[in-house]
Design an enzyme around this catalytic site. Structure first.
Site, PDB file in Angstrom:
ATOM      1  N   GLY B 141       0.821  -1.258   0.026  1.00  0.00           N
ATOM      2  CA  GLY B 141       0.065   0.062   0.038  1.00  0.00           C
ATOM      3  C   GLY B 141       0.767   1.357   0.064  1.00  0.00           C
ATOM      4  O   GLY B 141       0.433   2.221   0.309  1.00  0.00           O
ATOM      5  N   LEU B 142       2.150   1.132  -0.229  1.00  0.00           N
ATOM      6  CA  LEU B 142       2.992   2.372  -0.555  1.00  0.00           C
ATOM      7  C   LEU B 142       3.377   3.062  -1.616  1.00  0.00           C
ATOM      8  O   LEU B 142       4.006   3.658  -1.886  1.00  0.00           O
ATOM      9  CB  LEU B 142       4.236   2.067   0.432  1.00  0.00           C
ATOM     10  CG  LEU B 142       4.192   1.579   1.990  1.00  0.00           C
ATOM     11  CD1 LEU B 142       5.507   1.618   2.454  1.00  0.00           C
ATOM     12  CD2 LEU B 142       3.550   2.548   2.582  1.00  0.00           C
ATOM     13  N   GLY B 143       2.394   2.132  -2.526  1.00  0.00           N
ATOM     14  CA  GLY B 143       2.501   2.926  -3.820  1.00  0.00           C
ATOM     15  C   GLY B 143       3.807   2.391  -4.736  1.00  0.00           C
ATOM     16  O   GLY B 143       4.294   3.195  -5.509  1.00  0.00           O
ATOM     17  N   SER B 144       4.280   1.101  -4.578  1.00  0.00           N
ATOM     18  CA  SER B 144       5.475   0.715  -5.043  1.00  0.00           C
ATOM     19  C   SER B 144       5.105   0.577  -6.746  1.00  0.00           C
ATOM     20  O   SER B 144       6.125   1.071  -7.471  1.00  0.00           O
ATOM     21  CB  SER B 144       6.000  -0.589  -4.550  1.00  0.00           C
ATOM     22  OG  SER B 144       4.994  -1.521  -5.034  1.00  0.00           O
ATOM     23  N   SER B 145       4.096   0.179  -6.950  1.00  0.00           N
ATOM     24  CA  SER B 145       3.825   0.132  -8.522  1.00  0.00           C
ATOM     25  C   SER B 145       3.645   1.519  -9.345  1.00  0.00           C
ATOM     26  O   SER B 145       4.192   1.811 -10.315  1.00  0.00           O
ATOM     27  CB  SER B 145       2.523  -0.673  -8.708  1.00  0.00           C
ATOM     28  OG  SER B 145       1.662  -0.128  -8.412  1.00  0.00           O
ATOM     29  N   ASP B 202      -1.974   7.476  -7.024  1.00  0.00           N
ATOM     30  CA  ASP B 202      -0.630   7.119  -6.504  1.00  0.00           C
ATOM     31  C   ASP B 202       0.388   7.656  -7.451  1.00  0.00           C
ATOM     32  O   ASP B 202       1.370   8.123  -7.152  1.00  0.00           O
ATOM     33  CB  ASP B 202      -0.618   5.547  -6.593  1.00  0.00           C
ATOM     34  CG  ASP B 202      -1.278   4.812  -5.270  1.00  0.00           C
ATOM     35  OD1 ASP B 202      -2.079   5.483  -4.608  1.00  0.00           O
ATOM     36  OD2 ASP B 202      -1.184   3.672  -5.026  1.00  0.00           O
TER      37      ASP B 202
END
Lengths: 383, 383
Positions: B141-145, B202
């Site tokens: 949920g930390l927006g890696s993608s 994101d």
């Protein structure tokens, strides 16, 4: 003849704290009782004796000494519940001082004061022995002081001229509707001595039993059609109710929009509680229990968000969550008691396991049915 | 010449779940980055290589093979961000299948697909080596993608004709305002391949940095004037975001009044967050941090009440509560990450202790500054 009165404790099912700000709350009786036995004529014929068994306190006042300080009041006036004036409190304090009240239990002095006020107001100066025992922890938010005042008022009124009871009946009896209002008003006068400004909810729940929805000073008795059982976990963490209430108000003034929405959400939960428990859908018991569990989870989140939870409460929640049981704090929070809904289908073995785990943390657990009868009385003719 | 682009991850500060129902939320960049290095001309001159260092995956496609499958698309068209059609996804899948993609990492295939789409659309079929490393955990949920798509788009666009950059400058550069919109649109196309229907939040946070308030599809960039630091604890408990969102909707339909009030309360908290972080009251930093901490506590209670907390999250909360630090889950809940506000005055020793305790539970901790710059790029002329 001996009279025994028992009065139930209470829990707040939904709406604690919100009720302070004018939103609805729901309280219920629990089948944990304070029991008062009254036998006229003490062994020592000229005394009024009070035994508080759970706290190990015994008092005995010569009737003459009580008369000396209180006879100017012109008691008994059992049909006229009356505020104990500050001056009278002072006179009664003299009586309590006579008894070498232990310093460590000074918090209980107001309960003794309430006893002397109710006793002399309702029965005057008849010698008697009064024995009090209770299943309710003191100061844990379960309405122990109200149950005490209600059971005491019941036993005293049963001997007075103001109430008509059929002494030939066996078992637990309830008061007639007219008499019970009088009883409730006397109990409230006792509560005022103990609490200053009680809301009247605790004594009303203890008197009438079942459940009460209350809002802005109005109380409505509601009849539960669901046989609900809860686990009550006393964290034994003492609370400062006044400070907790003040903190919620302060948070409300810092974040007015968010807090008003939170309080609205709590009221919606109280409304839903009272609708569900009044519904006649006994067939859907499991489904309704699930809905109530969900409401409890929601309410607990809202209580966390207004800042009245506590590490001890969170420990209880984490434990019961492992067993997929819904819990919420009840009362002021910051410690005190936590409710856990025990669905009808839940096995006793699971309850035992949960209790064992909770007690391993030093908490005290009670299982209780909720929404049962209010104050009851029984007669035993001495043979 | 080698280009390195770095794009930050994101956290939701307030309003997760509520935003699904049309209420405001606030997201912020965090100074944890995904870094993409691009060097034109691979060692093996006729391939496009992708190295995903953190997951230990290496790919190498002969340019001829890519052309064979994708040249009919007529790329490059770097100035025209375009949806990757289902048919093209199929062609790209053939390219991925060429590479013996390991079964255990099949979840990452969509990221490789996004790479091939962005690469060929923006740069066509030039041989190159692309290396990706990241400080961001995947799927937490930390927006890696999004950070991956943004950094990738940045590196690719830097080599394209659509963007003008001063390659003589040293250090980290930001894109011009017109170019950055293009970049963000390309990143969104990448996100669509990975996520299906991304909200666009994101990639926007990763692209523009700072903070974004979003509601019903509208996004407003907001400038933080507070140097805030958080501890991010990854519980490593995998979530099913779709199921969590569906559960909240189901609860909303079961308890519409209570839930609407809860969502209103969450929106009020998002509004307050954005007001506080935009205020210019740097003098009152400690006071504002306290208010934000209180908002986080309130928000967490509300998230509990909509049913998206989890035992692992509660463990984090209990731990940080011991240190009087405010925490809330961030993102979908049900596991995932928890934010803890680290006040400016908090000593490093305390932070170390909290981290040590949290890591003893098997959690993974990051400290991060929030509200910093978005995507940046740097050039290194090969000597």
């Amino acid at each position: 003849m001996e009279i025994t009165a028992r009065a139930p404790g209470k829990i707040i099912l939904a709406g604690e704290h919100a009720v302070v700000h004018g939103y609805a709350a729901v309280a219920s009786s629990i089948n944990l009782y304070t029991v008062v036995s009254l036998r006229l004529g003490s062994e020592d014929e000229d005394t009024i004796q009070l035994q508080l068994n759970d706290v190990g306190l015994d008092f005995s006042w010569p009737v003459e000494r009580i008369k000396e300080l209180l006879s100017h009041l012109g008691s008994p006036f059992s049909s006229t519940p009356t505020l104990c004036s500050l001056e009278t409190v002072k006179s009664i304090s003299t009586l309590i001082d006579d008894q070498n009240f232990p310093d460590t239990k000074v918090g209980l002095a107001s309960g003794v004061c309430a006893f002397l006020w109710l006793y002399t107001s309702i029965l005057g100066f008849k010698p008697a022995t009064v024995i009090v025992t209770s299943e309710l922890p003191v100061g844990a938010g379960l309405g122990s002081s109200a149950a005490y005042c209600v059971a005491l008022s019941a036993a005293l009124l049963a001997f007075s001229d103001s109430v008509n009871l059929d002494v030939s009946q066996k078992g637990w009896l309830i008061f007639k509707e007219t008499d019970i209002e009088l009883l409730n008003r006397w109990a409230l006068e006792g509560e005022k001595i103990i609490h200053g400004k009680p809301s009247g909810v605790d004594n009303s729940v203890s008197t009438f039993g079942n459940m009460i929805k209350f809002k802005s000073g109005d109380m409505a008795r509601i009849n539960s059609n669901m046989p609900l059982r809860v686990l009550i976990t006393n964290t034994k963490v003492g609370r400062d109710t006044k400070a907790l209430v003040a903190n919620v108000s302060a948070r409300k003034s810092r974040h007015p929009n968010a807090m008003c929405s939170v309080l609205n959400a709590i009221e919606a939960i109280s409304d839903e509680w009272s609708a569900i428990i009044q519904s006649h859908a006994v067939d859907d018991l499991a489904e309704n229990e699930e809905r109530l569990g969900e409401l409890m989870e929601m309410n607990q989140g809202l209580l966390l968000s207004i800042g009245v939870s506590h590490a001890s409460i969170e420990t209880v929640l984490q434990t019961t969550m492992k067993y997929k049981l819904a819990s919420k704090l009840t009362g002021a929070g910051g410690g005190g008691c936590v409710l856990t809904l025990l669905p009808t289908q839940l096995s006793g073995a699971v309850v035992d396991k949960v209790v064992e785990e909770l007690e391993s943390y030093g908490f005290q657990c009670f299982t209780a049915g909720i929404g049962g009868k209010g104050v009851q009385i029984s007669f035993e003719t001495s043979s």
